[in-house]
Design a protein around this motif. Structure first.
Motif, PDB file in Angstrom:
ATOM      1  N   CYS A 145      -0.404   1.925   8.425  1.00  0.00           N
ATOM      2  CA  CYS A 145      -1.311   2.815   9.164  1.00  0.00           C
ATOM      3  C   CYS A 145      -1.819   2.154  10.440  1.00  0.00           C
ATOM      4  CB  CYS A 145      -2.462   3.268   8.272  1.00  0.00           C
ATOM      5  SG  CYS A 145      -1.945   4.495   7.046  1.00  0.00           S
ATOM      6  N   VAL A 196       0.856  -1.183   0.000  1.00  0.00           N
ATOM      7  CA  VAL A 196       0.000   0.000   0.000  1.00  0.00           C
ATOM      8  C   VAL A 196       0.891   1.232   0.000  1.00  0.00           C
ATOM      9  CG1 VAL A 196      -1.769   1.268   1.263  1.00  0.00           C
ATOM     10  CG2 VAL A 196      -1.817  -1.227   1.222  1.00  0.00           C
ATOM     11  N   CYS A 224      -3.832  -2.071   5.487  1.00  0.00           N
ATOM     12  CA  CYS A 224      -2.576  -1.321   5.542  1.00  0.00           C
ATOM     13  C   CYS A 224      -1.861  -1.481   6.890  1.00  0.00           C
ATOM     14  CB  CYS A 224      -2.843   0.160   5.269  1.00  0.00           C
ATOM     15  SG  CYS A 224      -1.329   1.149   5.301  1.00  0.00           S
ATOM     16  N   HIS A 272      -1.725   6.723   1.616  1.00  0.00           N
ATOM     17  CA  HIS A 272      -2.323   6.617   2.953  1.00  0.00           C
ATOM     18  C   HIS A 272      -3.117   7.877   3.296  1.00  0.00           C
ATOM     19  CE1 HIS A 272       0.530   3.276   3.508  1.00  0.00           C
ATOM     20  NE2 HIS A 272       1.410   4.072   2.937  1.00  0.00           N
ATOM     21  N   PRO A 273      -4.051   7.764   4.238  1.00  0.00           N
ATOM     22  CA  PRO A 273      -4.727   8.965   4.725  1.00  0.00           C
ATOM     23  C   PRO A 273      -3.759   9.875   5.466  1.00  0.00           C
ATOM     24  CG  PRO A 273      -5.386   7.028   5.997  1.00  0.00           C
ATOM     25  CD  PRO A 273      -4.524   6.540   4.879  1.00  0.00           C
ATOM     26  N   HIS A 303      -9.373   1.010   5.176  1.00  0.00           N
ATOM     27  CA  HIS A 303      -7.959   1.171   4.810  1.00  0.00           C
ATOM     28  C   HIS A 303      -7.066   0.467   5.830  1.00  0.00           C
ATOM     29  CE1 HIS A 303      -4.260   2.960   3.288  1.00  0.00           C
ATOM     30  NE2 HIS A 303      -3.976   3.299   4.538  1.00  0.00           N
TER      31      HIS A 303
HETATM   32 ZN   LIG Z   1      -2.053   3.325   5.166  1.00  0.00          ZN
END
Ligand SMILES: [Zn+2]
Length: 219
Positions: free
Chosen positions: A38, A3, A35, A6-7, A31
């Motif tokens: 994160c 991934v 991920c 990312h946010p 997400h």
């Molecule tokens: Zn992420």
């Protein structure tokens, strides 16, 4: 799975602190299911938040508090391979657990709504009226009309890929777009792109033709 998008930390912080609304949280939780990076970040943020709460109690402000925080960070740095619990396979799509809670049954049973130009959507019911979540299915090789955003738009790729001027997005990648981004995402050539899209305002299309059909498409 790698991934790459990312946010923002601001969104992750809102999510961890519980101030993010239900519909945005669905995007972040989905997400996180995909991920590990994160998940580690939110683990650190939770640990820091917990220690800030502890620090409110004067009696807790000891060297031990730092050690406990470090111990928690170590725990959260351990690799977490438990991705996609209870996967559901439908049309080659594996839905992460947070989405399954909302869709609740096999995708094959859900009614995709035709958007035109070969695209489909599936609205996801939440308790919020002002934020909309939907699955979008964009046909392979097709563009979404060029548009900007009035508010915030989160797009999380679940299957296939799409590209725009900011890069290529694959399963697990999340794009956080606001009114500064004007883009024309295009689905990859090999397969349809299925993504979770969350918006709090209608998109603003550049072309007149797209603006005319927008009400019919419901986007
Ligand atoms: Zn992420």
């Amino acid at each position: 799975m790698n991934v790459n998008h990312h946010p923002s930390e601001a969104l992750l912080l809102d999510y961890v602190s519980g101030t993010l609304g239900e519909t945005w949280s669905l995007g972040i939780a989905t997400h996180l299911a995909l991920c590990p990076t994160c998940r580690r970040t939110t683990g650190v943020l939770e640990a820091i938040g917990g220690d800030m709460l502890e620090a409110i109690e004067p009696a807790q402000m000891t060297d031990g508090a730092t050690a406990r925080m470090m111990a928690r960070l170590d725990v959260n740095d351990e690799p977490d391979d438990a991705v996609d619990p209870a996967p559901l396979r439908s049309e080659s799509l594996v839905l992460p657990q947070p989405l399954l809670g909302y869709l609740g049954k096999d995708l094959a049973d859900l009614k995709w709504q035709r958007l035109g130009m070969g695209a489909f959507q599936l609205l996801i019911q939440t308790q919020e009226k002002d934020v909309t979540a939907r699955l979008l299915r964009i046909p392979a090789g097709r563009p979404v009309p060029e548009h900007t955003h009035r508010g915030l738009e989160l797009t999380l790729i679940l299957s296939g890929e799409f590209s725009d001027t900011t890069g290529t997005y694959k399963r697990g990648d999340l794009q956080e777009a606001d009114d500064t981004l004007e883009h024309q995402p295009c689905a990859g050539q090999d397969e349809d792109c299925i993504c979770l899209a969350i918006t709090d305002a209608p998109l603003k299309f550049r072309s007149l033709a797209a603006r005319i059909v927008q009400p019919m498409l419901g986007i």
